[in-house]
Motif scaffolding. Structure first.
Motif, mmCIF file in Angstrom:
data_model
loop_
_atom_site.group_PDB
_atom_site.id
_atom_site.type_symbol
_atom_site.label_atom_id
_atom_site.label_comp_id
_atom_site.label_asym_id
_atom_site.label_seq_id
_atom_site.Cartn_x
_atom_site.Cartn_y
_atom_site.Cartn_z
ATOM 1 N N GLY A 1 0.765 -1.164 -0.035
ATOM 2 C CA GLY A 1 -0.038 0.074 0.142
ATOM 3 C C GLY A 1 0.820 1.234 -0.250
ATOM 4 N N SER A 2 2.095 1.186 -0.198
ATOM 5 C CA SER A 2 3.016 2.180 -0.275
ATOM 6 C C SER A 2 2.947 3.031 -1.473
ATOM 7 N N GLY A 3 2.323 2.373 -2.397
ATOM 8 C CA GLY A 3 2.263 3.050 -3.987
ATOM 9 C C GLY A 3 3.137 2.702 -4.978
ATOM 10 N N LYS A 4 3.860 1.312 -4.756
ATOM 11 C CA LYS A 4 4.808 0.830 -5.753
ATOM 12 C C LYS A 4 4.030 0.702 -7.047
ATOM 13 N N THR A 5 3.047 -0.272 -6.826
ATOM 14 C CA THR A 5 2.263 -0.563 -8.279
ATOM 15 C C THR A 5 1.447 0.652 -8.801
ATOM 16 N N SER A 6 1.171 1.637 -7.913
ATOM 17 C CA SER A 6 0.481 2.637 -8.560
ATOM 18 C C SER A 6 1.477 3.567 -9.520
ATOM 19 N N ILE A 7 2.719 3.478 -9.194
ATOM 20 C CA ILE A 7 3.578 4.360 -10.221
ATOM 21 C C ILE A 7 3.498 3.611 -11.428
ATOM 22 N N THR A 8 3.813 2.235 -11.524
ATOM 23 C CA THR A 8 3.731 1.667 -12.743
ATOM 24 C C THR A 8 2.613 1.837 -13.568
ATOM 25 N N GLN A 9 1.490 1.500 -12.604
ATOM 26 C CA GLN A 9 0.037 1.549 -13.344
ATOM 27 C C GLN A 9 -0.053 3.016 -14.024
ATOM 28 N N LEU A 10 0.564 3.942 -13.719
ATOM 29 C CA LEU A 10 0.313 5.178 -14.309
ATOM 30 C C LEU A 10 1.354 5.541 -15.414
ATOM 31 N N ILE A 11 2.468 4.725 -15.564
ATOM 32 C CA ILE A 11 3.037 4.593 -16.699
ATOM 33 C C ILE A 11 2.451 4.285 -18.127
ATOM 34 N N THR A 12 1.664 3.051 -17.808
ATOM 35 C CA THR A 12 1.041 2.384 -18.659
ATOM 36 C C THR A 12 -0.454 3.016 -18.944
ATOM 37 N N ARG A 13 -0.634 4.191 -18.276
ATOM 38 C CA ARG A 13 -2.029 5.016 -18.124
ATOM 39 C C ARG A 13 -3.333 4.273 -17.755
ATOM 40 N N PHE A 14 -3.067 3.194 -16.768
ATOM 41 C CA PHE A 14 -3.984 2.318 -16.333
ATOM 42 C C PHE A 14 -4.913 3.519 -15.566
ATOM 43 N N TYR A 15 -4.426 4.362 -14.944
ATOM 44 C CA TYR A 15 -4.998 5.334 -14.165
ATOM 45 C C TYR A 15 -4.393 6.812 -14.584
ATOM 46 N N ILE A 16 -5.223 7.922 -14.336
ATOM 47 C CA ILE A 16 -4.567 9.142 -14.790
ATOM 48 C C ILE A 16 -4.286 9.915 -13.703
ATOM 49 N N PRO A 17 -2.902 10.603 -13.498
ATOM 50 C CA PRO A 17 -2.493 11.143 -12.196
ATOM 51 C C PRO A 17 -3.449 12.567 -12.035
ATOM 52 N N THR A 18 -3.594 12.736 -10.788
ATOM 53 C CA THR A 18 -4.618 13.645 -10.102
ATOM 54 C C THR A 18 -3.630 15.191 -10.436
ATOM 55 N N ASP A 19 -2.353 15.145 -9.988
ATOM 56 C CA ASP A 19 -1.665 16.282 -10.547
ATOM 57 C C ASP A 19 -0.074 15.856 -11.107
ATOM 58 N N GLY A 20 0.569 16.641 -11.591
ATOM 59 C CA GLY A 20 1.792 16.454 -12.223
ATOM 60 C C GLY A 20 1.847 15.836 -13.407
ATOM 61 N N SER A 21 2.769 15.540 -14.139
ATOM 62 C CA SER A 21 3.110 15.040 -15.476
ATOM 63 C C SER A 21 4.176 13.944 -15.562
ATOM 64 N N ILE A 22 3.615 12.977 -16.500
ATOM 65 C CA ILE A 22 4.746 11.755 -16.744
ATOM 66 C C ILE A 22 4.958 11.992 -18.325
ATOM 67 N N LEU A 23 6.351 12.089 -18.438
ATOM 68 C CA LEU A 23 6.935 12.073 -19.799
ATOM 69 C C LEU A 23 7.761 10.857 -20.109
ATOM 70 N N ILE A 24 7.407 10.442 -21.437
ATOM 71 C CA ILE A 24 8.255 9.251 -22.023
ATOM 72 C C ILE A 24 8.956 9.875 -23.259
ATOM 73 N N ASP A 25 10.243 9.776 -23.145
ATOM 74 C CA ASP A 25 11.324 10.367 -24.287
ATOM 75 C C ASP A 25 10.814 11.899 -24.552
ATOM 76 N N GLY A 26 10.499 12.408 -23.160
ATOM 77 C CA GLY A 26 10.369 14.101 -23.264
ATOM 78 C C GLY A 26 9.196 14.517 -23.644
#
Length: 581
Positions: free
Chosen positions: A372-397
């Motif tokens: 429950g510390s958020g490990k899987t949440s980070i990886t699921q954001l990379i694949t866009r399984f979920y949308i971040p509430t704030d901030g941005s995620i960049l791939i290749d800029g």
């Protein structure tokens, strides 16, 4: 009819079948009304006036009517079925397609059994009304109009007397619909719950048996089944209450007909044949009205089913692509989180808070922390399984929202903690993400995942057909096939969500050695509870309560004597105790 209006796009393209069915329904109705006319001629002309020469002609007429009606009935029913079957084929496909593209957020609360009920029982309920209910409703309208026209031709006063109870009958049918529709909605809901109980029980039968919870599961099913029974009994009670009333009103019409009609015959205003014809025509009206209860019953079921189907069809697809989304075959794999936070629902606490890090291509990022510390949440954001509430995620800029979902996910190999395998061959499972993969690519992926050796020991090797959810393989074997599946797509980014949790230490060591070659040139995220899986990572993020508590290499974190050092001490002290015991 609002539900049917919303679903119009699914059945209206096949309206040609409906109108053909309707045309032949007109023929059936017209021919049916001719029966009483033949009866009237038989009684008045043949019996009363002794015109026996008409018998052969009337007999041939009856036969012709039956042949015409039989042929018309066949076409009417067949085209009606075509209308319903084609419509729900398109509807079922659309439902299934929508389920494929709904985000993880939807499935967090959805019940598998309930979804299965909607795609089967509810779709079939809707089809039955399209194929049969619409036809019966129009048959009722046509029959009443045509029969009333013939009855008015015979006797206007008798028609008014006979039909005097019809407004009361119509009111009873209306009240019946108002009462039965909520009842059918409850039936559909409880049926979905019943399906969910069965699906969960079968899927978790190992857990049930291992904990001797058979009696508990039987009790739970009995409660769900009892709820379904009570809702069914409620509906039956409504039907039992209204149907006798409708039948009584119909019989009152017959009594009025025979009383006043007999009076007219005695006084010579109406012939006996016309009275018999009138009697037949009245039943051609009464029975459709009484049967209207069945049609309303069917309509209510169909409407309740349609409402449940619309819940899926109208569900918001939270994750949508831009019209000009970038489509590329290959990404470099640079990943950057910029002050990313995630809150799954408004009522939940933040799963992630202000996460910032950069993973260059070819680098290995380790993620460790308590459940429950958020490990899987980070990886699921990379694949866009979920949308971040704030901030941005960049791939290749570029922001990941700039890429098409297919581009993004085709470049990410994801091995989840709970591996899922399909009921198909091992070869098909490994090449699932890349159907065009050659046999050489499949074998290479299996070898890298340390799966080739045990696969070759199976009777049919790569053509071995797996049971449901990979039944027949051990947990470690299923996990290795899942790893081979991720490797097979040759991803730019590799995510291993506790991917070696189901394998022994020796196999984990072999897989990690294989991964050292696979990881070259790929950005890799490793979620693990074993420090042995992370010690070679270029950077390790230690997560606590959705925040990065520590970061650094294995050696740096050991020296800092923080949370990572405590985990290390616990794991290696345990190992030392085992070695010396």
């Amino acid at each position: 009819m609002e539900t049917f209006k919303k679903l119009k796009n699914f059945y209206w393209p096949y309206k040609k079948y409906f109108f053909v069915s309707l045309a032949f329904l007109l023929i059936i109705t017209g021919v049916t009304v001719v029966y009483p006319v033949f009866l009237q001629l038989t009684i008045d002309k043949v019996v009363n006036e002794k015109k026996y020469y008409m018998v052969p002609y009337l007999s041939l007429g009856f036969v012709a009517i039956m042949v015409i009606k039989g042929g018309a009935t066949f076409v009417n029913q067949y085209t009606g079925d075509l209308f319903g079957i084609h419509s729900v084929y398109k509807l079922r496909n659309s439902l299934y397609e929508k389920l494929q593209y709904l985000p993880f957020r939807y499935y967090d609360n959805a019940k598998t059994g309930d979804l299965m009920s909607r795609l089967t029982a509810d779709v079939e309920g809707f089809r039955f009304f399209l194929s049969y209910g619409f036809s019966e409703l129009i048959r009722f309208i046509l029959m009443v109009l045509i029969c009333c026209g013939v009855m008015f031709y015979y006797s206007v006063p008798l028609t008014f007397v006979t039909l005097s109870t019809l407004p009361f009958l119509a009111a009873a049918v209306y009240k019946f619909d108002k009462a039965v529709h909520p009842a059918f909605r409850k039936i559909r809901k409880s049926f979905g719950k019943l399906n969910t109980n069965v699906q969960e029980n079968i899927s978790g039968i190992n857990t049930v048996k291992s904990l001797s919870r058979e009696n508990f599961e039987i009790g739970k099913f009995n409660r769900s089944n009892g709820e379904f029974k009570q809702n069914s009994l409620l509906t039956s009670g409504i039907w039992a209450k209204y149907f006798p009333v409708m039948e009584l009103l119909g019989n009152i019409s017959v009594v009025a007909l025979l009383s006043y009609g007999g009076y007219l015959v005695i006084h010579g205003t109406l012939t006996p044949g016309e009275l018999v014809a009138f009697y037949s025509l009245v039943w051609f009206i009464i029975w459709p009205i009484v049967n209207l209860g069945f049609v309303v019953n069917m309509f209510s079921q169909s409407k309740a089913s349609g409402e449940r189907l619309l819940v899926i069809l109208e569900e918001t697809q939270h994750i949508e692509e831009k019209e000009d989304a970038i489509k590329k075959e290959r990404l470099l794999g640079s990943v950057e989180f910029q002050n990313v936070s995630l809150q799954y629902t408004e009522d939940d606490e933040e799963a992630l808070h202000d996460i910032t890090f950069t993973a260059e291509p070819g680098k290995v990022i380790g993620l460790i922390g308590a459940t429950g510390s958020g490990k899987t949440s980070i990886t699921q954001l990379i694949t866009r399984f979920y949308i971040p509430t704030d901030g941005s995620i960049l791939i290749d800029g570029r922001d990941i929202r700039d890429y098409s979902l297919q581009t993004l996910r085709k470049n990410i190999g994801f091995v989840m903690q709970e591996s899922f395998l399909f009921s198909s061959t091992i070869k098909s499972n490994i090449s699932y993400g890349k159907p065009e993969a050659s046999m050489e690519e499949i074998i290479d992926a299996a070898k890298r995942a340390q799966a080739h050796e045990f696969i070759m020991e199976l009777p049919d090797q790569y053509d071995t057909l797996l049971g449901e959810r990979g039944m027949g393989l051990s947990g470690g074997q299923k996990q290795r096939i899942a790893i081979a599946r991720a490797i097979c797509i040759n991803p730019s980014i590799l995510i291993l969500d506790d991917a070696t949790s189901a394998v022994d230490m020796e196999t984990e060591y072999k897989i990690q050695n294989a991964f050292s070659e696979v990881m070259k040139g790929r950005t890799t995220f490793i979620i693990a509870h074993r420090i042995s899986s992370l010690k070679h990572a270029d950077e390790i993020l230690v997560l606590e309560n959705g925040k990065v508590a520590e970061r650094g290499t294995h050696d740096e974190l050991i020296k800092s004597h923080g949370a990572y050092g405590r985990i290390y001490d616990i794991q290696f002290k345990d190992r030392d105790l085992i070695l010396h015991s």
